[in-house]
Design a protein around this motif. Structure first.
Motif, PDB file in Angstrom:
ATOM      1  N   GLY A  35       6.033  -5.914 -75.152  1.00 46.23           N
ATOM      2  CA  GLY A  35       4.874  -5.042 -75.252  1.00 46.23           C
ATOM      3  C   GLY A  35       4.380  -4.577 -73.898  1.00 46.23           C
ATOM      4  N   ILE A  36       4.312  -5.489 -72.948  1.00 39.40           N
ATOM      5  CA  ILE A  36       3.857  -5.122 -71.604  1.00 39.40           C
ATOM      6  C   ILE A  36       4.784  -4.088 -70.989  1.00 39.40           C
ATOM      7  CG2 ILE A  36       3.525  -5.991 -69.248  1.00 39.40           C
ATOM      8  CD1 ILE A  36       2.638  -8.656 -70.547  1.00 39.40           C
ATOM      9  N   ASN A  37       6.097  -4.334 -71.089  1.00 37.72           N
ATOM     10  CA  ASN A  37       7.062  -3.406 -70.504  1.00 37.72           C
ATOM     11  C   ASN A  37       7.036  -2.052 -71.209  1.00 37.72           C
ATOM     12  OD1 ASN A  37      10.181  -2.339 -70.569  1.00 37.72           O
ATOM     13  ND2 ASN A  37       9.646  -3.240 -68.598  1.00 37.72           N
ATOM     14  N   SER A  38       6.919  -2.050 -72.538  1.00 36.09           N
ATOM     15  CA  SER A  38       6.943  -0.781 -73.270  1.00 36.09           C
ATOM     16  C   SER A  38       5.695   0.048 -72.990  1.00 36.09           C
ATOM     17  CB  SER A  38       7.093  -1.032 -74.770  1.00 36.09           C
ATOM     18  OG  SER A  38       5.973  -1.715 -75.291  1.00 36.09           O
ATOM     19  N   ILE A  39       4.539  -0.595 -72.851  1.00 27.73           N
ATOM     20  CA  ILE A  39       3.326   0.156 -72.536  1.00 27.73           C
ATOM     21  C   ILE A  39       3.418   0.770 -71.146  1.00 27.73           C
ATOM     22  CG2 ILE A  39       0.859  -0.046 -72.056  1.00 27.73           C
ATOM     23  CD1 ILE A  39       0.671  -2.034 -74.354  1.00 27.73           C
ATOM     24  N   SER A  40       3.901   0.003 -70.177  1.00 27.34           N
ATOM     25  CA  SER A  40       4.056   0.573 -68.835  1.00 27.34           C
ATOM     26  C   SER A  40       5.047   1.731 -68.850  1.00 27.34           C
ATOM     27  CB  SER A  40       4.507  -0.509 -67.843  1.00 27.34           C
ATOM     28  OG  SER A  40       5.807  -0.981 -68.124  1.00 27.34           O
ATOM     29  N   THR A  94       1.961  -1.841 -61.714  1.00 28.23           N
ATOM     30  CA  THR A  94       0.494  -1.918 -61.695  1.00 28.23           C
ATOM     31  C   THR A  94      -0.073  -1.827 -63.110  1.00 28.23           C
ATOM     32  OG1 THR A  94       0.424  -0.904 -59.499  1.00 28.23           O
ATOM     33  CG2 THR A  94      -1.611  -0.869 -60.786  1.00 28.23           C
ATOM     34  N   ILE A  95       0.463  -0.906 -63.895  1.00 29.62           N
ATOM     35  CA  ILE A  95       0.025  -0.742 -65.284  1.00 29.62           C
ATOM     36  C   ILE A  95       0.266  -2.028 -66.064  1.00 29.62           C
ATOM     37  CG2 ILE A  95       0.502   0.484 -67.451  1.00 29.62           C
ATOM     38  CD1 ILE A  95       1.226   2.913 -65.530  1.00 29.62           C
ATOM     39  N   ALA A  96       1.422  -2.655 -65.839  1.00 28.37           N
ATOM     40  CA  ALA A  96       1.736  -3.910 -66.523  1.00 28.37           C
ATOM     41  C   ALA A  96       0.702  -4.988 -66.194  1.00 28.37           C
ATOM     42  CB  ALA A  96       3.136  -4.376 -66.147  1.00 28.37           C
ATOM     43  N   TYR A 100       5.590  13.482 -56.454  1.00 25.21           N
ATOM     44  CA  TYR A 100       5.643  12.029 -56.519  1.00 25.21           C
ATOM     45  C   TYR A 100       7.075  11.548 -56.729  1.00 25.21           C
ATOM     46  CZ  TYR A 100       0.565  12.059 -56.783  1.00 25.21           C
ATOM     47  OH  TYR A 100      -0.764  12.227 -56.501  1.00 25.21           O
ATOM     48  N   THR A 101       7.450  10.511 -55.992  1.00 24.65           N
ATOM     49  CA  THR A 101       8.823  10.007 -56.029  1.00 24.65           C
ATOM     50  C   THR A 101       9.008   8.997 -57.155  1.00 24.65           C
ATOM     51  OG1 THR A 101       8.339   8.165 -54.545  1.00 24.65           O
ATOM     52  CG2 THR A 101       8.955  10.273 -53.521  1.00 24.65           C
ATOM     53  N   ASP A 102      10.274   8.687 -57.403  1.00 22.92           N
ATOM     54  CA  ASP A 102      10.584   7.686 -58.416  1.00 22.92           C
ATOM     55  C   ASP A 102      10.025   6.325 -58.021  1.00 22.92           C
ATOM     56  OD1 ASP A 102      12.240   7.153 -60.942  1.00 22.92           O
ATOM     57  OD2 ASP A 102      13.025   5.632 -59.578  1.00 22.92           O
ATOM     58  N   LEU A 103       9.992   6.028 -56.726  1.00 23.09           N
ATOM     59  CA  LEU A 103       9.438   4.762 -56.248  1.00 23.09           C
ATOM     60  C   LEU A 103       7.947   4.662 -56.583  1.00 23.09           C
ATOM     61  CD1 LEU A 103       9.788   2.108 -54.721  1.00 23.09           C
ATOM     62  CD2 LEU A 103       9.343   3.363 -52.583  1.00 23.09           C
ATOM     63  N   PHE A 104       7.235   5.788 -56.487  1.00 24.91           N
ATOM     64  CA  PHE A 104       5.817   5.800 -56.858  1.00 24.91           C
ATOM     65  C   PHE A 104       5.649   5.412 -58.323  1.00 24.91           C
ATOM     66  CE2 PHE A 104       2.601   8.314 -59.101  1.00 24.91           C
ATOM     67  CZ  PHE A 104       1.435   7.839 -58.510  1.00 24.91           C
ATOM     68  N   TYR A 105       6.490   5.967 -59.199  1.00 21.25           N
ATOM     69  CA  TYR A 105       6.373   5.663 -60.623  1.00 21.25           C
ATOM     70  C   TYR A 105       6.799   4.224 -60.931  1.00 21.25           C
ATOM     71  CZ  TYR A 105       5.412  10.573 -61.471  1.00 21.25           C
ATOM     72  OH  TYR A 105       4.834  11.814 -61.481  1.00 21.25           O
ATOM     73  N   LEU A 106       7.760   3.698 -60.174  1.00 23.85           N
ATOM     74  CA  LEU A 106       8.161   2.299 -60.356  1.00 23.85           C
ATOM     75  C   LEU A 106       7.003   1.371 -59.997  1.00 23.85           C
ATOM     76  CD1 LEU A 106      10.304   0.146 -60.933  1.00 23.85           C
ATOM     77  CD2 LEU A 106      11.075   0.378 -58.548  1.00 23.85           C
ATOM     78  N   ARG A 107       6.338   1.647 -58.881  1.00 17.90           N
ATOM     79  CA  ARG A 107       5.190   0.834 -58.480  1.00 17.90           C
ATOM     80  C   ARG A 107       4.041   1.004 -59.480  1.00 17.90           C
ATOM     81  NH1 ARG A 107       5.457   2.410 -52.027  1.00 17.90           N
ATOM     82  NH2 ARG A 107       7.100   0.907 -51.460  1.00 17.90           N
ATOM     83  N   SER A 108       3.871   2.218 -59.988  1.00 16.10           N
ATOM     84  CA  SER A 108       2.823   2.469 -60.985  1.00 16.10           C
ATOM     85  C   SER A 108       3.080   1.658 -62.248  1.00 16.10           C
ATOM     86  CB  SER A 108       2.764   3.962 -61.326  1.00 16.10           C
ATOM     87  OG  SER A 108       2.414   4.733 -60.197  1.00 16.10           O
ATOM     88  N   ALA A 109       4.352   1.586 -62.664  1.00 18.02           N
ATOM     89  CA  ALA A 109       4.697   0.832 -63.871  1.00 18.02           C
ATOM     90  C   ALA A 109       4.310  -0.627 -63.719  1.00 18.02           C
ATOM     91  CB  ALA A 109       6.196   0.958 -64.154  1.00 18.02           C
ATOM     92  N   THR A 164       7.686 -10.624 -66.463  1.00 16.40           N
ATOM     93  CA  THR A 164       7.876  -9.283 -67.021  1.00 16.40           C
ATOM     94  C   THR A 164       7.717  -8.217 -65.947  1.00 16.40           C
ATOM     95  OG1 THR A 164       6.994 -10.044 -69.139  1.00 16.40           O
ATOM     96  CG2 THR A 164       7.071  -7.666 -68.777  1.00 16.40           C
ATOM     97  N   ILE A 165       6.668  -8.339 -65.162  1.00 17.65           N
ATOM     98  CA  ILE A 165       6.423  -7.361 -64.100  1.00 17.65           C
ATOM     99  C   ILE A 165       7.524  -7.431 -63.054  1.00 17.65           C
ATOM    100  CG2 ILE A 165       4.849  -6.747 -62.222  1.00 17.65           C
ATOM    101  CD1 ILE A 165       2.578  -7.857 -64.072  1.00 17.65           C
ATOM    102  N   ALA A 166       7.984  -8.632 -62.746  1.00 15.57           N
ATOM    103  CA  ALA A 166       9.016  -8.787 -61.715  1.00 15.57           C
ATOM    104  C   ALA A 166      10.372  -8.273 -62.173  1.00 15.57           C
ATOM    105  CB  ALA A 166       9.126 -10.261 -61.320  1.00 15.57           C
ATOM    106  N   GLY A 167      10.776  -8.616 -63.397  1.00 17.69           N
ATOM    107  CA  GLY A 167      12.156  -8.377 -63.808  1.00 17.69           C
ATOM    108  C   GLY A 167      12.426  -7.133 -64.623  1.00 17.69           C
ATOM    109  N   GLY A 168      11.387  -6.436 -65.108  1.00 17.74           N
ATOM    110  CA  GLY A 168      11.618  -5.219 -65.874  1.00 17.74           C
ATOM    111  C   GLY A 168      12.324  -5.474 -67.194  1.00 17.74           C
TER     112      GLY A 168
END
Length: 521
Positions: free
Chosen positions: A342-347, A374-376, A363-372, A166-170
């Motif tokens: 659920g994991i993807n939707s919460i992130s 991490t949250i997952a 903050y860049t879009d890459l920052f938010y992608l990495r944050s997503a 899930t974390i890898a593939g979005g």
């Protein structure tokens, strides 16, 4: 004992899931790709993904358990699905498709402001993590039967596996694995039913006759009694449940938004709704069939099992090697498709609703992608911990626990969306004040159910009614406050059914979401 052919079937399935996650991991370079897959999916793909997401291991194991131990009264929750699906197709989908939203709660921000949006986000996260912990526990049951290892070890292993792809593939990995999982789930459901019928001397007729004699097909009492699980109690809970899912559940809304067009999103919802109700009915029928089966073939081992373990026991003792492994894979598929969503939707909602609106623009879009991602990871750890906790709780069946949790912690989220869609008077202040009152009322009812109040202080209603009462309290209070405080002065163009532009005007070409949200906060 794990048989070689069963192990082969399970390993083949798990390998396919990992391969899908790795394949799509290379295509997630932006949050738009990670959260909504560039909004490119066809209707049939999204429809099967919805099926995989909503039909969980709680369906595969807990619904047969509910029918086995009691009757079909909990099916009433799902009988209202077609009626709510019509509202989704005609009203809810166009609301969310306009403006290229990513989160269901962005709508609440546009309609009522920041506080209801934050409440909706936090409420969703809480309920989703409880639901996922429950599902993770349920999927551990058949795996424990197969391997003999502890539930805790199984929960940890399954959680780590699901989190990886899930974390890898979005969202692309989530949607496509959901499609595979939905197909495996349907095959597993049919195989269970076929093998029960094949073993019974009288086949389907015996199930119908013996089940009717024991009143196992009952939908519950039709008396109007707030203290009992009557048909009306469960049906009203179903209305609240499905309105909440179709109108404001991020798992569902995210799929509306990932479709390539409004037409495809509507097609997906119709496909899902047309398959889901017959499938739920089949699972209740399997539970009744198991009851009849073990009347015909008594087994002393059943006395040592929890209700939710009876179907896995049948699978692993009565179904041939290989096919049993496929059915266990179906149980795993049911869990995985709900957990990965659920994991993807919460992130998604943490980034879109809690981080982006309140962090600096630097903050860049890459920052938010990495944050997503991490949250997952963090969510996965919490869910695994919850799954272990659920394994130690005494319960009638996990479906019963699920209904109680939904009532206790569901809050007034459905009421927020309904008042947003169907009224023009209620503004952000009225909604926020009513929201505060509803949360207090929800806590009062919940504490009463837990026995924390003296009996004289409590309302004598069944736990299933709490969600309905809280949402009703919010709606009435918010509307009354709107008359005291005055009607909304916010620009409601496209935000209510009374101000919605006709499809084809600017339905998906309206004011950019970011600009509208900025003006609402």
């Amino acid at each position: 004992m794990l048989r070689p052919l069963d192990a082969a079937a399970i390993i083949a399935y798990l390998t396919a899931m990992i391969a899908i996650g790795i394949y799509f991991s290379r295509r997630n370079n932006t949050t738009e790709e990670y959260f909504v897959g560039n909004r490119s999916f066809s209707g049939w793909v999204i429809g099967l993904s919805m099926l995989g997401t909503i039909v969980s291991s709680a369906t595969f194991l807990a619904l047969p358990a509910a029918a086995y131990v009691l009757d079909w009264r909990q099916l009433a929750v799902n009988l209202v699905l077609p009626f709510v699906a019509v509202l989704a197709v005609l009203i809810f989908i166009p609301f969310f498709r306009r403006g290229k939203l990513t989160s269901a709660f962005e709508y609440l921000g546009l309609r009522f402001g920041a506080i209801p949006r934050i409440y909706g986000t936090v409420s969703f996260i809480l309920l989703q993590m409880i639901r996922m912990a429950q599902i993770l526990f349920l999927v551990s049951i058949p795996i424990q039967f197969l391997t003999g290892v502890s539930v805790e070890f199984v929960v940890i292993g399954a959680g780590v596996f699901i989190a990886f792809y899930t974390i890898a593939g979005g969202i692309e990995a989530v949607v496509w694995t959901d499609v595979v999982q939905a197909l495996v789930l349907m095959i597993g459901c049919v195989l269970c039913f076929v093998y029960i019928v094949m073993d019974l001397p009288g086949g389907v007729s015996q199930i119908l006759e013996a089940g009717a004699a024991e009143n196992k097909f009952s939908m519950g009492s039709f008396d109007w009694d707030l203290n009992e699980r009557t048909f009306w109690t469960v049906a009203i809970l179903g209305i609240i449940n499905w309105l909440a899912i179709y109108s404001g559940d991020q798992n569902m809304v995210q799929r509306y938004l990932a479709a390539r067009s409004t037409r495809e999103a509507r097609k997906a919802t119709i496909i899902y709704s047309a398959i889901a109700l017959p499938m739920w009915t089949m699972f209740f029928f399997i539970g009744t069939a198991l009851f009849v089966y073990y009347q015909s073939f008594p087994d002393p081992t059943l006395a040592t099992l929890e209700t939710d373990q009876i179907l896995p026991y049948f699978i692993l003792t009565r179904i041939p090697a290989g096919l049993a492994g496929l059915i266990v894979a179906a149980v795993m598929a049911a869990a995985m498709s709900s957990l990965d969503s659920g994991i993807n939707s919460i992130s998604t909602v943490v980034v879109v609703d809690l981080m982006r609106p309140h962090l600096s623009k630097k903050y860049t879009d890459l920052f938010y992608l990495r944050s997503a991602r991490t949250i997952a990871m963090i969510v996965s750890v919490i869910v695994v911990s919850g799954g272990i906790a659920f394994s130690r709780i005494e319960k009638e069946s996990m479906n019963d626990i699920s209904l109680i949790v939904t009532s206790l912690f569901g809050g007034c989220l459905m009421g927020l969306f309904m008042m947003g869609f169907f009224t023009r008077r209620i503004d952000g202040l009225a909604a926020t004040l009513a929201l505060i009152g509803a949360v207090v009322f929800n806590a009062y009812l919940g504490f009463g159910l837990l026995g924390w109040w003296p009996p004289a202080w409590t309302l004598g209603v069944h736990s299933y009614w709490i969600g309905a009462l809280v949402n009703l309290f919010f709606a009435v209070t918010a509307y009354a406050l709107s008359w005291l405080l005055g009607a909304s002065r916010r620009d409601l163009t496209g935000l209510t059914i009374w101000t919605m532009e006709k499809e084809g005007d600017r339905a998906e070409q309206s004011v950019p979401t970011s600009a509208r949200l900025a003006s609402s906060e």
